[in-house]
Design a protein around this motif. Structure first.
Motif, PDB file in Angstrom:
ATOM      1  N   SER A  23       0.961  -1.072   0.122  1.00  0.00           N
ATOM      2  CA  SER A  23      -0.077  -0.090  -0.172  1.00  0.00           C
ATOM      3  C   SER A  23       0.678   1.113  -0.019  1.00  0.00           C
ATOM      4  O   SER A  23       2.132   1.175   0.666  1.00  0.00           O
ATOM      5  CB  SER A  23      -0.805  -0.039   1.410  1.00  0.00           C
ATOM      6  N   ALA A  24       0.249   2.370  -0.527  1.00  0.00           N
ATOM      7  CA  ALA A  24       0.971   3.632  -0.585  1.00  0.00           C
ATOM      8  C   ALA A  24       1.762   4.141   0.750  1.00  0.00           C
ATOM      9  O   ALA A  24       1.111   3.972   1.916  1.00  0.00           O
ATOM     10  CB  ALA A  24       0.202   4.713  -1.144  1.00  0.00           C
ATOM     11  N   SER A  26       4.095   7.520   1.749  1.00  0.00           N
ATOM     12  CA  SER A  26       4.422   8.759   1.016  1.00  0.00           C
ATOM     13  C   SER A  26       5.922   8.772   1.586  1.00  0.00           C
ATOM     14  O   SER A  26       6.277   8.537   2.688  1.00  0.00           O
ATOM     15  CB  SER A  26       3.781   9.875   1.712  1.00  0.00           C
ATOM     16  N   ASN A  59       2.000   8.893  -2.274  1.00  0.00           N
ATOM     17  CA  ASN A  59       1.144   9.666  -3.135  1.00  0.00           C
ATOM     18  C   ASN A  59       1.895  10.864  -3.951  1.00  0.00           C
ATOM     19  O   ASN A  59       2.763  11.346  -3.412  1.00  0.00           O
ATOM     20  CB  ASN A  59      -0.200  10.459  -2.260  1.00  0.00           C
ATOM     21  N   GLN A 101       0.340   6.219  -7.274  1.00  0.00           N
ATOM     22  CA  GLN A 101      -1.038   6.760  -6.654  1.00  0.00           C
ATOM     23  C   GLN A 101      -0.834   8.399  -6.927  1.00  0.00           C
ATOM     24  O   GLN A 101       0.008   9.043  -6.388  1.00  0.00           O
ATOM     25  CB  GLN A 101      -0.812   6.345  -5.058  1.00  0.00           C
ATOM     26  N   HIS A 169      -6.131   8.500  -5.299  1.00  0.00           N
ATOM     27  CA  HIS A 169      -6.550   8.429  -3.793  1.00  0.00           C
ATOM     28  C   HIS A 169      -7.730   9.059  -3.372  1.00  0.00           C
ATOM     29  O   HIS A 169      -7.843  10.307  -3.374  1.00  0.00           O
ATOM     30  CB  HIS A 169      -5.311   9.317  -2.912  1.00  0.00           C
ATOM     31  N   LYS A 222      -8.329   4.009  -4.032  1.00  0.00           N
ATOM     32  CA  LYS A 222      -8.337   3.698  -2.557  1.00  0.00           C
ATOM     33  C   LYS A 222      -9.431   4.532  -2.059  1.00  0.00           C
ATOM     34  O   LYS A 222      -9.606   5.816  -2.064  1.00  0.00           O
ATOM     35  CB  LYS A 222      -6.959   4.324  -1.914  1.00  0.00           C
ATOM     36  N   MET A 265      -7.402   4.946   9.723  1.00  0.00           N
ATOM     37  CA  MET A 265      -6.371   3.990   8.690  1.00  0.00           C
ATOM     38  C   MET A 265      -5.079   3.706   9.488  1.00  0.00           C
ATOM     39  O   MET A 265      -4.431   2.693   9.131  1.00  0.00           O
ATOM     40  CB  MET A 265      -5.897   5.259   7.523  1.00  0.00           C
ATOM     41  N   GLY A 295      -3.581  -3.090   9.187  1.00  0.00           N
ATOM     42  CA  GLY A 295      -3.619  -3.985  10.529  1.00  0.00           C
ATOM     43  C   GLY A 295      -3.171  -5.315  10.141  1.00  0.00           C
ATOM     44  O   GLY A 295      -2.973  -6.299  11.128  1.00  0.00           O
ATOM     45  N   ARG A 297      -0.652  -8.257   9.990  1.00  0.00           N
ATOM     46  CA  ARG A 297       0.639  -8.514  10.727  1.00  0.00           C
ATOM     47  C   ARG A 297       1.161  -9.768  10.577  1.00  0.00           C
ATOM     48  O   ARG A 297       2.564 -10.102  10.598  1.00  0.00           O
ATOM     49  CB  ARG A 297       0.681  -7.948  12.008  1.00  0.00           C
ATOM     50  N   ALA A 317       1.253  -1.799   4.738  1.00  0.00           N
ATOM     51  CA  ALA A 317       2.192  -0.750   4.373  1.00  0.00           C
ATOM     52  C   ALA A 317       3.254  -0.630   5.459  1.00  0.00           C
ATOM     53  O   ALA A 317       4.513  -0.978   5.036  1.00  0.00           O
ATOM     54  CB  ALA A 317       1.191   0.627   4.631  1.00  0.00           C
ATOM     55  N   ARG A 318       2.980  -0.248   6.745  1.00  0.00           N
ATOM     56  CA  ARG A 318       4.143  -0.463   7.779  1.00  0.00           C
ATOM     57  C   ARG A 318       5.045  -1.419   7.991  1.00  0.00           C
ATOM     58  O   ARG A 318       6.038  -1.199   8.022  1.00  0.00           O
ATOM     59  CB  ARG A 318       3.496   0.149   9.212  1.00  0.00           C
ATOM     60  N   ASN A 360       4.098   8.163  11.520  1.00  0.00           N
ATOM     61  CA  ASN A 360       4.354   8.258  10.051  1.00  0.00           C
ATOM     62  C   ASN A 360       5.797   8.905   9.760  1.00  0.00           C
ATOM     63  O   ASN A 360       6.726   8.250   8.931  1.00  0.00           O
ATOM     64  CB  ASN A 360       3.400   9.246   9.379  1.00  0.00           C
ATOM     65  N   ARG A 403      -2.599  11.987   7.306  1.00  0.00           N
ATOM     66  CA  ARG A 403      -2.625  10.542   6.277  1.00  0.00           C
ATOM     67  C   ARG A 403      -3.902   9.998   6.808  1.00  0.00           C
ATOM     68  O   ARG A 403      -3.921   8.842   7.321  1.00  0.00           O
ATOM     69  CB  ARG A 403      -1.709   9.764   6.245  1.00  0.00           C
TER      70      ARG A 403
HETATM   71  C1  LIG Z   1       4.711   6.621   6.607  1.00  0.00           C
HETATM   72  C2  LIG Z   1       3.243   6.504   5.850  1.00  0.00           C
HETATM   73  C3  LIG Z   1       2.990   7.103   4.953  1.00  0.00           C
HETATM   74  C4  LIG Z   1       1.766   6.925   4.319  1.00  0.00           C
HETATM   75  N1  LIG Z   1       1.335   7.388   3.021  1.00  0.00           N
HETATM   76  C5  LIG Z   1       0.189   6.983   2.360  1.00  0.00           C
HETATM   77  C6  LIG Z   1      -0.109   7.671   1.049  1.00  0.00           C
HETATM   78  O1  LIG Z   1       0.805   8.551   0.570  1.00  0.00           O
HETATM   79  N2  LIG Z   1      -1.093   7.375   0.547  1.00  0.00           N
HETATM   80  C7  LIG Z   1      -2.091   6.484   1.209  1.00  0.00           C
HETATM   81  O2  LIG Z   1      -3.143   6.139   0.761  1.00  0.00           O
HETATM   82  N3  LIG Z   1      -1.865   5.849   2.249  1.00  0.00           N
HETATM   83  C8  LIG Z   1      -0.579   6.362   2.937  1.00  0.00           C
HETATM   84  N4  LIG Z   1      -0.284   5.609   4.308  1.00  0.00           N
HETATM   85  C9  LIG Z   1      -1.376   4.702   4.818  1.00  0.00           C
HETATM   86  C10 LIG Z   1      -0.990   3.219   4.436  1.00  0.00           C
HETATM   87  O3  LIG Z   1      -1.266   3.087   3.141  1.00  0.00           O
HETATM   88  C11 LIG Z   1      -1.789   2.162   5.157  1.00  0.00           C
HETATM   89  O4  LIG Z   1      -3.284   2.517   4.804  1.00  0.00           O
HETATM   90  C12 LIG Z   1      -2.001   2.306   6.562  1.00  0.00           C
HETATM   91  O5  LIG Z   1      -0.674   2.519   6.899  1.00  0.00           O
HETATM   92  C13 LIG Z   1      -2.352   1.128   7.355  1.00  0.00           C
HETATM   93  O6  LIG Z   1      -1.731  -0.050   6.811  1.00  0.00           O
HETATM   94  P1  LIG Z   1      -0.689  -1.038   7.665  1.00  0.00           P
HETATM   95  O7  LIG Z   1      -1.409  -1.388   9.181  1.00  0.00           O
HETATM   96  O8  LIG Z   1      -0.398  -1.918   6.960  1.00  0.00           O
HETATM   97  O9  LIG Z   1       0.206   0.309   7.971  1.00  0.00           O
HETATM   98  C14 LIG Z   1       0.884   6.016   4.744  1.00  0.00           C
HETATM   99  C15 LIG Z   1       1.139   5.512   5.866  1.00  0.00           C
HETATM  100  C16 LIG Z   1       2.570   5.561   6.732  1.00  0.00           C
HETATM  101  C17 LIG Z   1       2.752   4.871   7.837  1.00  0.00           C
END
Ligand SMILES: Cc1cc2nc3c(=O)[nH]c(=O)nc-3n(C[C@H](O)[C@H](O)[C@H](O)COP(=O)(O)O)c2cc1C
Length: 403
Positions: A23-24, A26, A59, A101, A169, A222, A265, A295, A297, A317-318, A360, A403
């Motif tokens: 997932s995206a 930034s 993004n 994105q 987005h 998204k 999110m 979420g 993991r 993402a994370r 973030n 975000r």
């Molecule tokens: C550093 C960082 C930057 C993010 N940038 C974006 C972004 O540019 N576009 C977006 O749709 N979501 C962004 N997110 C949200 C993630 O895509 C995701 O929806 C969110 O972290 C939950 O997923 P996870 O639990 O797997 O981290 C960002 C998250 C983090 C931690």
């Protein structure tokens, strides 16, 4: 065979090699002129080697006058086409789909970025955000039409440079989401009022983009399952938006939720995987691939969500900012669960105020380390990201949830 390792074919014939969807995130690594550089190339090369079927970029902004944060990449013309081609070349190695994105922050553009942000209506963010965000002004119809063209133009450039798809987005409280929300969008013209009108901006972006990139090119969206507010965009409305977009030919939908005021999110809802209940309902109504993000993991929760057909892909993402090769490792049988700890300063009163923005920054720091060929750091110390945030945005940055 593990479910996560199974390929998935989109309706347009494009085959995704497995169910991992990065997932995206930034990157905030662009130059002061918002240009992509070698760091992007190295970071995306790592993710391509890491095995995910789809990798979505952080993004990319479609309008130089509207940035979400310093270091965003902006693509409006061909000035960076050489670097973009290299980014696409490395990022699509190993059969990886690399999707760009595209975003416009609308009123979620901080004071340090915008004196007068734009939005569907002149509705400011909530009181506690007023220190960090200037109140927006309403876009004119002519400006809306120009922004639609900007989204389509950036999508065209993404395709030209070799990115294999794009994602709009429409989540997390940014401009497209602002148009969808009856709280943020109080327009009385054809872009406001009933849902069909609030959707018009998104529909026009999609249609102009489709015209610009052609029928065979993946366009994903998204979208929030809900804004988690009494006055925002609801689950019922979200399902209606997906139905409409699917009927127009959208290739894939990624589900998230929340905005700066309700940062679901990153903090989640009650379940371990944040938006699965909604996705289950959605999958009964529409027939396009659904990706749930937030979420995931452990390999067990991923397999189980696919097995039960609650999602078609696993949005992550994370964990991929800590371990860029996680998909490859899971498919090789590793049972590694990646925990994403809560950062702390050690001072309770301060921790209560810092919110997800500091988290973030911590993850963005890990992205830079990957780009520089360094090992990621797994710790829970909030001080460095906290000071970095204050240095970039000033003390007000502590309040807004990003975000
Ligand atoms: C550093 C960082 C930057 C993010 N940038 C974006 C972004 O540019 N576009 C977006 O749709 N979501 C962004 N997110 C949200 C993630 O895509 C995701 O929806 C969110 O972290 C939950 O997923 P996870 O639990 O797997 O981290 C960002 C998250 C983090 C931690």
């Amino acid at each position: 065979m593990m479910r996560v390792a199974e390929p998935l074919k989109l309706a347009n014939g494009v085959e995704l090699k497995n169910r991992f969807f990065k997932s995206a995130m930034s990157e905030t690594m662009a130059s002061s002129m918002n240009q992509p550089n070698e760091k992007h190339i190295r970071l995306y090369h790592e993710w391509a080697k890491g095995g995910a079927g789809v990798v979505v970029t952080g993004n990319v902004m479609v309008d130089r006058n509207a940035l979400g944060e310093p270091g965003n990449v902006v693509i409006e013309d061909e000035r960076d086409i050489g670097m973009l081609r290299e980014w696409a070349r490395k990022g699509t190695e190993n059969g990886t789909q690399l999707w760009m994105q595209l975003n416009h922050p609308g009123k979620q553009s901080p004071k340090s970025m915008s004196k007068k942000p734009v939005a569907p209506s002149a509705v400011p963010l909530g009181d506690k955000f007023r220190g960090a965000f200037n109140p927006p002004r309403a876009l004119t119809v002519e400006e809306i039409k120009q922004l639609v063209q900007k989204f389509a133009n950036t999508a065209r450039l993404a395709r030209k440079a070799g990115f294999t798809g794009v994602q709009i987005h429409g989540a997390h409280g940014y401009l497209v989401n602002q148009f969808l929300s009856p709280h943020d969008n109080q327009r009385e013209d054809e872009y406001g009022g009933r849902l069909e009108n609030r959707m018009k901006f998104l529909v026009e972006i999609y249609e102009e983009m489709r015209y610009a990139v052609g029928a065979d090119y993946p366009i994903a969206l998204k979208l929030n399952s809900s804004d988690f507010s009494r006055v925002g965009f609801t689950e019922e409305e979200s399902i209606q938006v997906v139905e409409k977009m699917a009927s127009l030919g959208l290739d894939l939908i990624e589900i998230s939720g929340g905005n700066y005021e309700q940062p679901k999110m990153s903090t989640g809802t009650d379940s371990e995987v944040f938006f699965l209940d909604y996705a289950r309902k959605l999958k009964e109504e529409v027939d396009i691939p659904v990706v749930v993000t937030g979420g995931f993991r452990s390999p067990e929760s991923m397999e189980s969500a696919l097995e039960k057909n609650h999602t078609d892909m696993i949005g992550i993402a994370r964990p991929l900012a800590l371990e860029p090769h996680l998909p490859k490792e899971i498919m090789a049988g590793s049972n590694a669960e990646i925990t994403t700890q809560h950062l702390t300063t050690g001072v309770k009163a301060l921790d209560a105020n810092i919110g997800p923005a500091v988290g973030n920054v911590y993850y963005a720091m890990q992205l830079k380390r990957i780009a520089e060929g360094k090992a990621t750091q797994r710790h829970t110390n909030a001080w460095r990201p906290l000071l970095h945030l204050i240095a970039t945005h000033g003390p007000h940055a502590l309040k807004p949830k990003r975000r």
